[in-house]
Design a protein around this motif. Structure first.
Motif, PDB file in Angstrom:
ATOM      1  N   MET A   1      -8.373 -10.337   2.972  1.00 50.28           N
ATOM      2  CA  MET A   1      -7.037 -10.470   2.959  1.00 50.28           C
ATOM      3  C   MET A   1      -6.310 -11.197   3.910  1.00 50.28           C
ATOM      4  O   MET A   1      -6.577 -10.512   5.242  1.00 50.28           O
ATOM      5  CB  MET A   1      -6.156  -9.542   2.979  1.00 50.28           C
ATOM      6  CG  MET A   1      -4.922  -9.767   2.123  1.00 50.28           C
ATOM      7  SD  MET A   1      -3.452  -8.079   1.451  1.00 50.28           S
ATOM      8  CE  MET A   1      -4.008  -7.450   3.590  1.00 50.28           C
ATOM      9  N   ILE A   2      -6.619 -12.869   4.096  1.00 50.55           N
ATOM     10  CA  ILE A   2      -5.593 -13.547   4.907  1.00 50.55           C
ATOM     11  C   ILE A   2      -4.412 -13.718   5.650  1.00 50.55           C
ATOM     12  O   ILE A   2      -3.984 -13.452   6.717  1.00 50.55           O
ATOM     13  CB  ILE A   2      -6.046 -14.684   4.979  1.00 50.55           C
ATOM     14  CG1 ILE A   2      -5.387 -15.205   4.180  1.00 50.55           C
ATOM     15  CG2 ILE A   2      -7.877 -14.452   4.874  1.00 50.55           C
ATOM     16  CD1 ILE A   2      -6.034 -16.676   3.760  1.00 50.55           C
ATOM     17  N   TYR A   3      -3.153 -12.899   4.665  1.00 52.20           N
ATOM     18  CA  TYR A   3      -1.818 -12.864   4.414  1.00 52.20           C
ATOM     19  C   TYR A   3      -1.194 -11.504   3.650  1.00 52.20           C
ATOM     20  O   TYR A   3      -1.512 -12.072   2.715  1.00 52.20           O
ATOM     21  CB  TYR A   3      -1.531 -14.179   4.415  1.00 52.20           C
ATOM     22  CG  TYR A   3       0.237 -15.193   4.339  1.00 52.20           C
ATOM     23  CD1 TYR A   3       0.634 -15.122   5.805  1.00 52.20           C
ATOM     24  CD2 TYR A   3       0.549 -14.524   3.818  1.00 52.20           C
ATOM     25  CE1 TYR A   3       1.872 -14.925   6.226  1.00 52.20           C
ATOM     26  CE2 TYR A   3       1.952 -14.721   4.235  1.00 52.20           C
ATOM     27  CZ  TYR A   3       2.812 -14.995   5.322  1.00 52.20           C
ATOM     28  OH  TYR A   3       4.223 -15.016   4.963  1.00 52.20           O
ATOM     29  N   GLU A   4      -0.308 -11.188   4.491  1.00 56.29           N
ATOM     30  CA  GLU A   4       0.689 -10.578   3.411  1.00 56.29           C
ATOM     31  C   GLU A   4       1.425 -10.918   4.435  1.00 56.29           C
ATOM     32  O   GLU A   4       2.543 -10.435   5.422  1.00 56.29           O
ATOM     33  CB  GLU A   4       0.229  -9.335   3.592  1.00 56.29           C
ATOM     34  CG  GLU A   4       1.309  -8.230   2.946  1.00 56.29           C
ATOM     35  CD  GLU A   4       0.294  -6.927   3.384  1.00 56.29           C
ATOM     36  OE1 GLU A   4      -0.454  -6.762   4.265  1.00 56.29           O
ATOM     37  OE2 GLU A   4       0.326  -5.450   2.117  1.00 56.29           O
ATOM     38  N   ASP A   5       3.209 -10.285   3.442  1.00 52.02           N
ATOM     39  CA  ASP A   5       4.902 -10.556   3.755  1.00 52.02           C
ATOM     40  C   ASP A   5       5.405  -9.880   2.447  1.00 52.02           C
ATOM     41  O   ASP A   5       4.802  -9.289   1.506  1.00 52.02           O
ATOM     42  CB  ASP A   5       5.321 -12.008   4.076  1.00 52.02           C
ATOM     43  CG  ASP A   5       5.608 -13.060   3.329  1.00 52.02           C
ATOM     44  OD1 ASP A   5       5.370 -12.591   2.436  1.00 52.02           O
ATOM     45  OD2 ASP A   5       6.189 -14.232   3.651  1.00 52.02           O
ATOM     46  N   GLU A   6       6.791  -9.568   2.777  1.00 51.47           N
ATOM     47  CA  GLU A   6       7.817  -8.822   1.307  1.00 51.47           C
ATOM     48  C   GLU A   6       6.846  -9.558  -0.288  1.00 51.47           C
ATOM     49  O   GLU A   6       7.380  -8.902  -0.787  1.00 51.47           O
ATOM     50  CB  GLU A   6       8.742  -8.957   1.898  1.00 51.47           C
ATOM     51  CG  GLU A   6       9.689 -10.386   2.533  1.00 51.47           C
ATOM     52  CD  GLU A   6       9.929 -11.048   3.825  1.00 51.47           C
ATOM     53  OE1 GLU A   6       8.717 -10.878   4.427  1.00 51.47           O
ATOM     54  OE2 GLU A   6      10.433 -12.308   3.407  1.00 51.47           O
ATOM     55  N   ASN A   7       6.465 -10.729   0.395  1.00 53.56           N
ATOM     56  CA  ASN A   7       6.915 -11.501  -1.110  1.00 53.56           C
ATOM     57  C   ASN A   7       5.523 -12.131  -1.404  1.00 53.56           C
ATOM     58  O   ASN A   7       5.167 -12.372  -2.676  1.00 53.56           O
ATOM     59  CB  ASN A   7       7.050 -13.039  -0.771  1.00 53.56           C
ATOM     60  CG  ASN A   7       9.291 -13.038  -0.555  1.00 53.56           C
ATOM     61  OD1 ASN A   7       9.165 -11.975  -1.540  1.00 53.56           O
ATOM     62  ND2 ASN A   7       9.364 -13.877   0.507  1.00 53.56           N
ATOM     63  N   ILE A   8       4.676 -11.465  -1.029  1.00 53.46           N
ATOM     64  CA  ILE A   8       3.024 -12.495  -1.130  1.00 53.46           C
ATOM     65  C   ILE A   8       1.937 -12.415   0.140  1.00 53.46           C
ATOM     66  O   ILE A   8       2.146 -11.380   0.775  1.00 53.46           O
ATOM     67  CB  ILE A   8       3.417 -14.029  -0.879  1.00 53.46           C
ATOM     68  CG1 ILE A   8       2.124 -14.670  -1.769  1.00 53.46           C
ATOM     69  CG2 ILE A   8       2.887 -14.348   0.728  1.00 53.46           C
ATOM     70  CD1 ILE A   8       2.074 -15.922  -2.387  1.00 53.46           C
ATOM     71  N   LYS A   9       0.719 -11.321  -0.929  1.00 54.10           N
ATOM     72  CA  LYS A   9      -0.286 -11.355  -0.263  1.00 54.10           C
ATOM     73  C   LYS A   9      -1.393 -12.603  -0.806  1.00 54.10           C
ATOM     74  O   LYS A   9      -1.393 -12.880  -1.894  1.00 54.10           O
ATOM     75  CB  LYS A   9      -1.105 -10.067  -0.786  1.00 54.10           C
ATOM     76  CG  LYS A   9      -1.043  -9.027  -0.347  1.00 54.10           C
ATOM     77  CD  LYS A   9      -0.740  -7.703  -0.755  1.00 54.10           C
ATOM     78  CE  LYS A   9      -0.279  -6.518  -0.554  1.00 54.10           C
ATOM     79  NZ  LYS A   9      -0.776  -5.021  -1.254  1.00 54.10           N
ATOM     80  N   VAL A  10      -2.508 -12.783   0.274  1.00 47.90           N
ATOM     81  CA  VAL A  10      -3.484 -14.167  -0.106  1.00 47.90           C
ATOM     82  C   VAL A  10      -4.605 -13.775   0.432  1.00 47.90           C
ATOM     83  O   VAL A  10      -4.802 -12.831   1.519  1.00 47.90           O
ATOM     84  CB  VAL A  10      -3.003 -15.533   0.223  1.00 47.90           C
ATOM     85  CG1 VAL A  10      -3.724 -16.667   0.050  1.00 47.90           C
ATOM     86  CG2 VAL A  10      -1.554 -15.808  -0.057  1.00 47.90           C
ATOM     87  N   TYR A  11      -5.638 -13.803  -0.563  1.00 49.96           N
ATOM     88  CA  TYR A  11      -6.559 -13.407  -0.044  1.00 49.96           C
ATOM     89  C   TYR A  11      -7.996 -14.352  -0.292  1.00 49.96           C
ATOM     90  O   TYR A  11      -7.402 -15.793  -0.985  1.00 49.96           O
ATOM     91  CB  TYR A  11      -7.455 -12.414  -0.978  1.00 49.96           C
ATOM     92  CG  TYR A  11      -6.839 -11.450  -1.576  1.00 49.96           C
ATOM     93  CD1 TYR A  11      -5.620 -11.040  -2.331  1.00 49.96           C
ATOM     94  CD2 TYR A  11      -7.575 -10.315  -0.992  1.00 49.96           C
ATOM     95  CE1 TYR A  11      -4.985 -10.122  -2.031  1.00 49.96           C
ATOM     96  CE2 TYR A  11      -6.665  -8.935  -1.126  1.00 49.96           C
ATOM     97  CZ  TYR A  11      -5.283  -8.755  -1.941  1.00 49.96           C
ATOM     98  OH  TYR A  11      -4.992  -7.607  -1.486  1.00 49.96           O
ATOM     99  N   GLY A  12      -8.815 -14.809   0.672  1.00 49.31           N
ATOM    100  CA  GLY A  12      -9.368 -15.980   0.750  1.00 49.31           C
ATOM    101  C   GLY A  12     -10.817 -15.761  -0.487  1.00 49.31           C
ATOM    102  O   GLY A  12     -10.812 -14.453  -0.625  1.00 49.31           O
ATOM    103  N   VAL A  13     -11.783 -16.815  -0.845  1.00 48.97           N
ATOM    104  CA  VAL A  13     -12.467 -16.416  -1.488  1.00 48.97           C
ATOM    105  C   VAL A  13     -13.731 -17.723  -1.249  1.00 48.97           C
ATOM    106  O   VAL A  13     -12.891 -19.422  -1.923  1.00 48.97           O
ATOM    107  CB  VAL A  13     -12.762 -16.158  -2.828  1.00 48.97           C
ATOM    108  CG1 VAL A  13     -14.164 -15.774  -2.914  1.00 48.97           C
ATOM    109  CG2 VAL A  13     -11.967 -15.008  -3.445  1.00 48.97           C
TER     110      VAL A  13
END
Ligand SMILES: [Zn+2]
Length: 267
Positions: free
Chosen positions: A133-145
């Motif tokens: 998981m490279i990014y997280e805020d109140e709206n979204i989580k983003v994972y790199g693969v």
């Protein structure tokens, strides 16, 4: 309210009328999460009503020109707006996830040799993605693969990534460019609600078969390649036979993530 705005839906072709190179933004609660930045993306976004000062973060799949041709210009436009007193980005900071730091340094070099030495009232923080998981805020989580579109470097760095996005209670996979469709086996091993898949390197039918096998309900084609560009009608006809809800995206198409349908475009 959550939407995906397709700014450019073309693979790395020569200029083709009505299509720009790949870029999309996810819009959630008035904030924007940018995925790839092909030519002209910030101007198209602006014309679609996107406030560039509400860009929260930028994710680049890999640094080929059809994915970063508009990145320098996007950052330049954001700075320009701040200099005109129009506001500042959220938290005065824009994280940029980009796999190749050489390319990033080149883009920064162009910006620094442009007006004002690219001195900004906000921070631009570049970071290489990873398989986490490279990014997280109140709206979204983003994972790199990482994927096999580009070979691993001598230093063991991966230069091409797909992204798994969690937003609005949905799991969205953005393929970026793939080495082969088998890359997707790992990326969507636990399934997903929406697959945004490139077709620059794959056949429409093969992606449809893969999605059916994985029981992916919604399939959106972007980074469209010759098969679609040369005979869009035929490709669309074949999508009707698919068990997924499948769409060939077009520039300025808006997909409503909350309602699972194409929204009216707002030109
Ligand atoms: Zn590409």
């Amino acid at each position: 309210m959550a939407n995906i705005l397709f700014l450019g839906t073309c693979s790395g072709t020569e200029p083709i009328e009505g299509m720009h190179h790949s870029s999309m933004v996810i819009e959630i609660n008035g904030l924007y999460y940018w995925f790839d930045a092909g030519e002209n993306c910030s101007r198209t976004a602006s014309e679609m009503g996107v406030n560039l000062l509400k860009v929260k973060s930028i994710f680049i799949s890999h640094t080929h020109m059809d994915h970063v041709g508009g990145l320098g210009n996007l950052l330049w436009n954001i700075r320009k707006l701040t200099r005109l007193g129009k506001g500042l980005p959220p938290e005065n900071k824009i994280p940029v996830f980009i796999p190749n730091m050489d390319s990033w340094n080149g883009i920064m070099s162009v910006l620094k040799n442009s007006e004002g030495n690219f001195v900004c009232d906000f921070e631009v923080v570049a970071e290489q993605p990873s398989d986490a998981m490279i990014y997280e805020d109140e709206n979204i989580k983003v994972y790199g693969v990482h994927n096999g579109h580009l070979p691993v470097t001598a230093y063991g760095e991966y230069l091409s990534y797909s992204y798994i996005i969690e937003a609005e209670g949905k799991k969205i996979v953005y393929s970026g460019d793939l080495g082969s469709l088998s890359d997707l086996e790992e990326i969507v091993k636990d399934g997903c609600d929406i697959l945004i898949c490139e077709t620059g390197h794959h056949k429409v039918d093969d992606v449809c078969c893969f999605s059916e096998r994985k029981q992916i309900p919604i399939l959106l084609f972007t980074h469209n390649g010759r098969e679609i560009i040369n005979d869009r009608q035929n490709a669309e006809k074949r999508l009707l036979e698919s068990h997924c809800q499948a769409h060939i995206c077009y520039d300025r198409m808006i997909f409503d993530i909350s309602k699972n349908c194409i929204a009216e475009s707002r030109e």
